[in-house]
Design a protein around this motif. Structure first.
Motif, PDB file in Angstrom:
ATOM      1  N   VAL A  40      65.232  12.705  50.210  1.00  0.00           N
ATOM      2  CA  VAL A  40      64.275  12.333  51.235  1.00  0.00           C
ATOM      3  C   VAL A  40      63.136  11.528  50.633  1.00  0.00           C
ATOM      4  CG1 VAL A  40      64.740  14.234  52.827  1.00  0.00           C
ATOM      5  CG2 VAL A  40      63.010  14.512  51.068  1.00  0.00           C
ATOM      6  N   SER A  41      62.604  10.654  51.465  1.00  0.00           N
ATOM      7  CA  SER A  41      61.445   9.852  51.107  1.00  0.00           C
ATOM      8  C   SER A  41      60.289  10.268  52.009  1.00  0.00           C
ATOM      9  CB  SER A  41      61.763   8.369  51.299  1.00  0.00           C
ATOM     10  OG  SER A  41      60.615   7.585  51.099  1.00  0.00           O
ATOM     11  N   ALA A  42      59.149  10.579  51.407  1.00  0.00           N
ATOM     12  CA  ALA A  42      57.958  10.971  52.155  1.00  0.00           C
ATOM     13  C   ALA A  42      56.995   9.795  52.218  1.00  0.00           C
ATOM     14  CB  ALA A  42      57.277  12.156  51.489  1.00  0.00           C
ATOM     15  N   SER A  43      56.464   9.561  53.414  1.00  0.00           N
ATOM     16  CA  SER A  43      55.446   8.533  53.576  1.00  0.00           C
ATOM     17  C   SER A  43      54.419   9.039  54.578  1.00  0.00           C
ATOM     18  CB  SER A  43      56.054   7.214  54.046  1.00  0.00           C
ATOM     19  OG  SER A  43      56.675   7.373  55.296  1.00  0.00           O
ATOM     20  N   GLY A  44      53.219   8.492  54.503  1.00  0.00           N
ATOM     21  CA  GLY A  44      52.170   8.920  55.417  1.00  0.00           C
ATOM     22  C   GLY A  44      51.888  10.400  55.277  1.00  0.00           C
ATOM     23  N   MET A  45      51.600  11.048  56.395  1.00  0.00           N
ATOM     24  CA  MET A  45      51.341  12.483  56.437  1.00  0.00           C
ATOM     25  C   MET A  45      52.647  13.207  56.748  1.00  0.00           C
ATOM     26  SD  MET A  45      49.083  14.902  56.125  1.00  0.00           S
ATOM     27  CE  MET A  45      47.507  14.069  56.200  1.00  0.00           C
ATOM     28  N   VAL A  46      53.028  14.149  55.904  1.00  0.00           N
ATOM     29  CA  VAL A  46      54.245  14.935  56.111  1.00  0.00           C
ATOM     30  C   VAL A  46      53.859  16.209  56.854  1.00  0.00           C
ATOM     31  CG1 VAL A  46      56.156  16.132  54.996  1.00  0.00           C
ATOM     32  CG2 VAL A  46      55.326  13.970  54.050  1.00  0.00           C
ATOM     33  N   THR A  47      54.575  16.482  57.953  1.00  0.00           N
ATOM     34  CA  THR A  47      54.252  17.606  58.822  1.00  0.00           C
ATOM     35  C   THR A  47      55.373  18.650  58.842  1.00  0.00           C
ATOM     36  OG1 THR A  47      55.276  16.642  60.781  1.00  0.00           O
ATOM     37  CG2 THR A  47      52.963  16.035  60.334  1.00  0.00           C
ATOM     38  N   LYS A  48      55.061  19.796  59.404  1.00  0.00           N
ATOM     39  CA  LYS A  48      56.059  20.849  59.598  1.00  0.00           C
ATOM     40  C   LYS A  48      57.221  20.323  60.430  1.00  0.00           C
ATOM     41  CE  LYS A  48      56.675  25.445  61.553  1.00  0.00           C
ATOM     42  NZ  LYS A  48      56.058  26.565  62.248  1.00  0.00           N
ATOM     43  N   GLU A  49      56.917  19.501  61.422  1.00  0.00           N
ATOM     44  CA  GLU A  49      57.958  18.934  62.272  1.00  0.00           C
ATOM     45  C   GLU A  49      58.926  18.060  61.478  1.00  0.00           C
ATOM     46  OE1 GLU A  49      54.600  18.878  63.126  1.00  0.00           O
ATOM     47  OE2 GLU A  49      54.855  20.583  64.476  1.00  0.00           O
ATOM     48  N   ASP A  50      58.419  17.363  60.461  1.00  0.00           N
ATOM     49  CA  ASP A  50      59.300  16.576  59.593  1.00  0.00           C
ATOM     50  C   ASP A  50      60.321  17.480  58.909  1.00  0.00           C
ATOM     51  OD1 ASP A  50      58.071  14.038  60.049  1.00  0.00           O
ATOM     52  OD2 ASP A  50      56.476  14.600  58.659  1.00  0.00           O
ATOM     53  N   TYR A  51      59.847  18.625  58.450  1.00  0.00           N
ATOM     54  CA  TYR A  51      60.763  19.592  57.824  1.00  0.00           C
ATOM     55  C   TYR A  51      61.774  20.103  58.841  1.00  0.00           C
ATOM     56  CZ  TYR A  51      58.659  19.789  53.253  1.00  0.00           C
ATOM     57  OH  TYR A  51      58.249  19.459  51.990  1.00  0.00           O
ATOM     58  N   GLU A  52      61.301  20.467  60.035  1.00  0.00           N
ATOM     59  CA  GLU A  52      62.167  21.049  61.056  1.00  0.00           C
ATOM     60  C   GLU A  52      63.200  20.059  61.592  1.00  0.00           C
ATOM     61  OE1 GLU A  52      58.994  24.317  62.806  1.00  0.00           O
ATOM     62  OE2 GLU A  52      59.218  22.394  63.839  1.00  0.00           O
ATOM     63  N   LYS A  53      62.834  18.791  61.689  1.00  0.00           N
ATOM     64  CA  LYS A  53      63.724  17.799  62.300  1.00  0.00           C
ATOM     65  C   LYS A  53      64.556  17.007  61.298  1.00  0.00           C
ATOM     66  CE  LYS A  53      60.897  17.217  66.388  1.00  0.00           C
ATOM     67  NZ  LYS A  53      60.026  16.361  67.163  1.00  0.00           N
ATOM     68  N   VAL A  54      64.081  16.888  60.052  1.00  0.00           N
ATOM     69  CA  VAL A  54      64.767  16.032  59.079  1.00  0.00           C
ATOM     70  C   VAL A  54      65.302  16.830  57.886  1.00  0.00           C
ATOM     71  CG1 VAL A  54      64.508  14.041  57.527  1.00  0.00           C
ATOM     72  CG2 VAL A  54      63.358  14.049  59.746  1.00  0.00           C
ATOM     73  N   PHE A  55      64.401  17.455  57.129  1.00  0.00           N
ATOM     74  CA  PHE A  55      64.763  18.047  55.847  1.00  0.00           C
ATOM     75  C   PHE A  55      65.617  19.306  55.992  1.00  0.00           C
ATOM     76  CE2 PHE A  55      63.010  19.437  51.478  1.00  0.00           C
ATOM     77  CZ  PHE A  55      63.938  18.667  50.805  1.00  0.00           C
ATOM     78  N   ILE A  56      65.185  20.256  56.800  1.00  0.00           N
ATOM     79  CA  ILE A  56      65.915  21.519  56.933  1.00  0.00           C
ATOM     80  C   ILE A  56      67.316  21.314  57.497  1.00  0.00           C
ATOM     81  CG2 ILE A  56      65.944  23.770  58.093  1.00  0.00           C
ATOM     82  CD1 ILE A  56      62.841  23.763  57.728  1.00  0.00           C
ATOM     83  N   PRO A  57      67.498  20.518  58.564  1.00  0.00           N
ATOM     84  CA  PRO A  57      68.870  20.296  59.038  1.00  0.00           C
ATOM     85  C   PRO A  57      69.764  19.646  57.971  1.00  0.00           C
ATOM     86  CG  PRO A  57      67.312  19.632  60.724  1.00  0.00           C
ATOM     87  CD  PRO A  57      66.516  19.922  59.478  1.00  0.00           C
ATOM     88  N   ALA A  58      69.208  18.726  57.192  1.00  0.00           N
ATOM     89  CA  ALA A  58      69.995  18.077  56.135  1.00  0.00           C
ATOM     90  C   ALA A  58      70.388  19.089  55.058  1.00  0.00           C
ATOM     91  CB  ALA A  58      69.214  16.918  55.523  1.00  0.00           C
ATOM     92  N   ILE A  59      69.444  19.942  54.668  1.00  0.00           N
ATOM     93  CA  ILE A  59      69.733  20.967  53.664  1.00  0.00           C
ATOM     94  C   ILE A  59      70.786  21.937  54.187  1.00  0.00           C
ATOM     95  CG2 ILE A  59      68.755  23.016  52.518  1.00  0.00           C
ATOM     96  CD1 ILE A  59      66.187  21.350  52.103  1.00  0.00           C
ATOM     97  N   ASP A  60      70.592  22.433  55.391  1.00  0.00           N
ATOM     98  CA  ASP A  60      71.545  23.396  55.957  1.00  0.00           C
ATOM     99  C   ASP A  60      72.940  22.798  56.064  1.00  0.00           C
ATOM    100  OD1 ASP A  60      69.509  25.273  56.135  1.00  0.00           O
ATOM    101  OD2 ASP A  60      69.188  24.972  58.291  1.00  0.00           O
ATOM    102  N   ASP A  61      73.035  21.537  56.489  1.00  0.00           N
ATOM    103  CA  ASP A  61      74.322  20.864  56.610  1.00  0.00           C
ATOM    104  C   ASP A  61      75.014  20.734  55.255  1.00  0.00           C
ATOM    105  OD1 ASP A  61      76.352  19.218  58.038  1.00  0.00           O
ATOM    106  OD2 ASP A  61      75.530  17.629  56.758  1.00  0.00           O
ATOM    107  N   LYS A  62      74.278  20.300  54.251  1.00  0.00           N
ATOM    108  CA  LYS A  62      74.878  20.100  52.921  1.00  0.00           C
ATOM    109  C   LYS A  62      75.268  21.430  52.285  1.00  0.00           C
ATOM    110  CE  LYS A  62      74.188  15.578  52.596  1.00  0.00           C
ATOM    111  NZ  LYS A  62      75.054  14.525  52.131  1.00  0.00           N
ATOM    112  N   ILE A  63      74.458  22.463  52.473  1.00  0.00           N
ATOM    113  CA  ILE A  63      74.809  23.781  51.919  1.00  0.00           C
ATOM    114  C   ILE A  63      76.087  24.287  52.580  1.00  0.00           C
ATOM    115  CG2 ILE A  63      74.132  26.217  51.822  1.00  0.00           C
ATOM    116  CD1 ILE A  63      71.251  25.238  51.295  1.00  0.00           C
ATOM    117  N   GLN A  64      76.206  24.097  53.875  1.00  0.00           N
ATOM    118  CA  GLN A  64      77.414  24.518  54.576  1.00  0.00           C
ATOM    119  C   GLN A  64      78.638  23.781  54.043  1.00  0.00           C
ATOM    120  OE1 GLN A  64      77.195  24.141  58.825  1.00  0.00           O
ATOM    121  NE2 GLN A  64      79.113  25.207  59.150  1.00  0.00           N
ATOM    122  N   LYS A  65      78.482  22.484  53.739  1.00  0.00           N
ATOM    123  CA  LYS A  65      79.609  21.673  53.265  1.00  0.00           C
ATOM    124  C   LYS A  65      79.929  21.912  51.793  1.00  0.00           C
ATOM    125  CE  LYS A  65      79.102  17.818  56.439  1.00  0.00           C
ATOM    126  NZ  LYS A  65      78.595  16.465  56.615  1.00  0.00           N
TER     127      LYS A  65
END
Length: 120
Positions: free
Chosen positions: A15-40
């Protein structure tokens, strides 16, 4: 804001972070990507780029980052952090002893080296 970086092996969440990183960024981008890759893949690698456009994290985003790390700590094979921000680099150095996988710290100009390291 967090954006997924493409063109890396499948077991890497980058992931690339720019500007202000928010909880919503984690919930919508980072966490789903992590969960998907761990499952795979079971075990994954993380590449976190805090580039020149990065400003800061909200306090809620920092808490979410810690929660994600604790929740999946045994699923991480390697973590690469790329940043020129001193407090980020110092925080990673301070806490990397508690992370049970190799942690690489790179400057922004070393991004290509970080991609190579995380892929090896």
């Amino acid at each position: 804001m967090l954006e997924i970086i493409q063109d890396l092996p499948g077991n890497i969440v980058a992931v690339s972070a720019s500007g202000m990183v928010t909880k919503e960024d984690y919930e919508k981008v980072f966490i789903p990507a992590i969960d998907d890759k761990i499952q795979k893949y079971g075990k994954i690698r993380i590449l976190y780029l805090l580039g020149k456009e990065f400003k800061d994290f909200t306090s809620e985003a920092m808490l979410e980052d810690a929660a994600v790390g604790l929740r999946h700590i045994t699923a991480f094979e390697k973590i690469a952090v790329v940043s020129d921000v001193d407090w980020i680099i110092n925080a990673v150095k301070m806490f990397k002893f508690a992370i049970p996988c190799p942690v690489g710290i790179f400057k922004n100009e070393e991004f290509s080296e970080a991609k190579t390291w995380i892929s090896e």
